[in-house]
Design a protein around this motif. Structure first.
Motif, PDB file in Angstrom:
ATOM      1  N   GLU A 180       0.828  -1.210   0.000  1.00  0.00           N
ATOM      2  CA  GLU A 180       0.000   0.000   0.000  1.00  0.00           C
ATOM      3  C   GLU A 180       0.865   1.264   0.000  1.00  0.00           C
ATOM      4  O   GLU A 180       0.613   2.204  -0.758  1.00  0.00           O
ATOM      5  N   ALA A 209       2.641   1.600  -3.374  1.00  0.00           N
ATOM      6  CA  ALA A 209       1.667   1.958  -4.411  1.00  0.00           C
ATOM      7  C   ALA A 209       1.305   3.435  -4.322  1.00  0.00           C
ATOM      8  O   ALA A 209       1.144   4.105  -5.340  1.00  0.00           O
ATOM      9  N   GLY A 256       3.078   4.691  -7.744  1.00  0.00           N
ATOM     10  CA  GLY A 256       2.105   4.229  -8.723  1.00  0.00           C
ATOM     11  C   GLY A 256       2.494   4.634 -10.134  1.00  0.00           C
ATOM     12  O   GLY A 256       2.877   5.776 -10.374  1.00  0.00           O
ATOM     13  N   ILE A 307       1.516  -2.598  -9.401  1.00  0.00           N
ATOM     14  CA  ILE A 307       1.649  -1.184  -9.044  1.00  0.00           C
ATOM     15  C   ILE A 307       2.114  -0.392 -10.264  1.00  0.00           C
ATOM     16  O   ILE A 307       1.569   0.669 -10.585  1.00  0.00           O
ATOM     17  N   GLY A 359      -0.522   0.257 -12.792  1.00  0.00           N
ATOM     18  CA  GLY A 359      -1.694   0.992 -12.313  1.00  0.00           C
ATOM     19  C   GLY A 359      -2.851   0.113 -11.879  1.00  0.00           C
ATOM     20  O   GLY A 359      -3.929   0.595 -11.578  1.00  0.00           O
ATOM     21  N   GLY A 393      -3.453   0.547  -6.828  1.00  0.00           N
ATOM     22  CA  GLY A 393      -3.110   1.881  -6.368  1.00  0.00           C
ATOM     23  C   GLY A 393      -3.169   1.975  -4.871  1.00  0.00           C
ATOM     24  O   GLY A 393      -3.792   1.152  -4.212  1.00  0.00           O
TER      25      GLY A 393
END
Length: 79
Positions: free
Chosen positions: A29, A32, A36, A71, A74, A77
């Protein structure tokens, strides 16, 4: 008792796996959110860097590559 019988019980084993999954999700997370759409190899290195000291005998593998690719493209995200 034989040494091969020494192991975590099932509740402890489940907790260890749950904790490991949480650490992985948090790293994915965070990367990302900051990388990203970036380069997959750079993202892979960032994931590896964030996780290597969190686990004993950590070796990055195909899971990290899959998340890095997601990531970079895309598909995954940050929140």
């Amino acid at each position: 008792m034989d040494i091969t019988e020494v192991a975590w019980n099932e509740p402890a084993r489940a907790k260890i796996l749950e904790d490991a999954d949480r650490v992985l999700r948090e790293a994915v997370e965070a990367v990302a959110a900051s990388h990203g759409g970036g380069d997959s190899d750079e993202i892979f290195q960032e994931l590896t860097s964030r996780l290597k000291d969190r686990f004993i005998d950590f070796e990055p593998g195909p899971d990290l590559r899959r998340y890095a690719d997601a990531i970079a493209s895309g598909e995954l995200g940050g929140s």
